[in-house]
Design an enzyme around this catalytic site. Structure first.
Site, mmCIF file in Angstrom:
data_model
loop_
_atom_site.group_PDB
_atom_site.id
_atom_site.type_symbol
_atom_site.label_atom_id
_atom_site.label_comp_id
_atom_site.label_asym_id
_atom_site.label_seq_id
_atom_site.Cartn_x
_atom_site.Cartn_y
_atom_site.Cartn_z
ATOM 1 N N HIS A 1 62.473 56.631 62.117
ATOM 2 C CA HIS A 1 62.480 58.055 62.418
ATOM 3 C C HIS A 1 63.858 58.625 62.109
ATOM 4 O O HIS A 1 64.817 57.906 61.825
ATOM 5 C CB HIS A 1 62.095 58.313 63.874
ATOM 6 N N GLU B 1 56.884 63.524 50.217
ATOM 7 C CA GLU B 1 56.593 64.900 50.640
ATOM 8 C C GLU B 1 57.935 65.531 50.934
ATOM 9 O O GLU B 1 58.593 65.189 51.921
ATOM 10 C CB GLU B 1 55.682 64.919 51.870
ATOM 11 N N CYS C 1 58.613 72.746 55.832
ATOM 12 C CA CYS C 1 58.648 72.669 54.369
ATOM 13 C C CYS C 1 57.698 73.677 53.740
ATOM 14 O O CYS C 1 57.979 74.222 52.672
ATOM 15 C CB CYS C 1 58.286 71.261 53.909
#
Length: 453
Positions: free
Chosen positions: A157, A230, A264
């Site tokens: 993470h 991504e 995003c």
């Protein structure tokens, strides 16, 4: 070194720190995930689905606790943080519901006698590098389908989210996964590179910046590993016609301020046809100016702080540079610590830095265009290609514009409509893969041909 710490962006206070793993701990994590892959990948699909369903139930059982962690780690308003945990649970449950479908044989029509099928098999150990802006949701859309398929997960993470990382590991473990099937690591960038290169790891998924994605993809390429990316976005919000301008402006503002402007796929470029431009700008300025950044722990807060004061300082520099280069500041442009006022820029030209940049915070640019063709051309004049939004009352126009936009996603007359069954991803410098929906289950799977004479 990578420092894992909980720093409350609303106050700047460091609430907790976590030790980065030693190299021995990293090797142990990879070894455990590798050993678990041999067990988990051969577990019957129905049994895997039952465990995955319990992971979703674990999210719901610890919803309030998890939401509070997200709020203090990255400043998401508490109500939105709770909604994120709910959405993560829904995503994971979707893959439990569809585990049989995503692993089922696919018979092929063949030219000749006999039969042929595509049989889907797990690849093994996968490494996920996750961002701070959606600590629960991003992990769910990576881990959910891949655990249902039978892969095992090593999860790194973001350094800002060590508590989210810890609670997630507990939720996945308590659901009944075999030891090593989901392993959290507090890893440095150098250790992450070693994990990507490790021959026991079969693939890597990155959600984050272009820089991070390129760096990981380079290492994966050298080691012949599948990589899913991504990355960033500068999504257009195209307004060509509307029966309700107030509702359209409300949607545009919501799509820009969602997640404190740190999404995003947030609507970052408002592209408005000439006949609606002046009225849109007037209403958008009023709507943005009416939102005041506030304490994210309060239930009625709409806009909290950015993830850090450094992030707010960077956004301020982008806005200040735009104004210095000739852009018009219509509203906002002020900062207090990590809190940044909703901001709208106009009169931006291709020569300005902000024309090509992603604004990661509650700031947007508005453009006036003559017609549909000009709107599509401007929307596509970017290195990004994640999502897009089109508002029009003309169905044929909606179809034309949707076909003409270079992006992985087009939403017509709706915003904030992500759903577990809808694939998410982009083109160009926004990424290379799809998450969510059934397409997510095709990213890290061996599509094995079995041909029988």
């Amino acid at each position: 070194m990578t420092d894992y710490a909980v720093v409350n962006p609303a106050t700047g206070e460091t609430l907790a720190t976590y030790e980065t793993f030693t190299d021995a701990q990293i090797d142990d994590a990879v070894a455990r995930a590798h050993a678990a892959a041999a067990v988990w990948g051969r577990t019957p699909v129905a049994e895997r689905a039952a465990v995955v369903r319990r992971i979703a139930e674990g999210h719901r059982a610890r919803r309030d606790e998890f939401a509070a962690i997200i709020t203090r780690e990255m400043g998401k308003p508490l109500a939105a943080a709770a909604g994120e945990v709910d959405f993560a649970a829904d995503i994971i449950e979707f893959y439990a519901d569809n585990a049989e479908k995503i692993t089922a044989d696919q018979p092929l029509d063949i030219l000749g006698d006999g039969s042929a099928v595509i049989r889907k098999a797990p690849l093994g150990v996968l490494f996920g590098i996750m961002p701070w802006n959606f600590p629960a949701y991003q992990v769910a859309r990576f881990a959910g389908p891949n655990l249902a398929i039978g892969n095992t997960i090593i999860l790194k993470h973001a350094p800002q989210c060590p508590e989210s990382a810890a609670i997630l590991e507990e939720i996945y473990r308590d659901a009944g996964l075999p030891d090593g099937a989901y392993v959290n690591v507090y890893a440095t960038n150098e250790q992450s590179a070693a994990i990507v290169a490790d021959p026991r790891v079969q693939g890597v998924s990155v959600t984050g910046s272009e820089r991070a994605g390129a760096a990981v993809a380079e290492i994966a390429g050298r080691n012949l590993k599948k990589v899913a990316l991504e990355l960033g976005g500068s999504d257009p919000f195209i307004l060509l016609s509307t029966d309700d301008l107030d509702a359209t402006v409300e949607a545009a503002v919501a799509a820009r301020l969602d997640n404190n402007g740190q999404a995003c796929n947030g609507a970052k470029r408002f592209i408005v046809v000439d006949g609606l431009y002046d009225a849109f700008v007037e209403k958008a300025v009023a709507a943005l100016a009416a939102v005041t950044p506030a304490d994210p722990t309060q239930e009625d807060t709409v806009l909290g702080p950015l993830v850090s004061e450094a992030a707010a300082v960077n956004l301020q520099k982008q806005v200040d540079t735009a104004v210095a280069q000739g852009a018009t500041l219509l509203t906002g442009g002020t900062r207090e610590g990590a809190f940044y006022a909703p901001t709208l820029l106009a009169d931006v030209t291709p020569e300005m830095d902000v024309y090509r940049e992603e604004l990661f915070g509650p700031a947007a640019v508005v453009y006036r265009v003559a017609d549909e063709d000009a709107a599509v051309a401007l929307a596509n004049d970017t290195s990004f290609g994640l999502g897009s939004y089109v508002y029009t009352t003309d169905e044929a126009q909606a179809e034309r514009v949707a076909n003409g936009i270079d992006a992985g996603m087009v939403y017509v007359n709706v915003v904030l409509a992500d759903s577990p069954e809808l694939p998410f991803g982009g083109v160009k410098r926004s990424g290379t893969s799809r998450e969510l929906g059934l397409l997510a289950a095709d990213e890290f799977v061996n599509k094995k041909l079995i041909r029988v004479a």
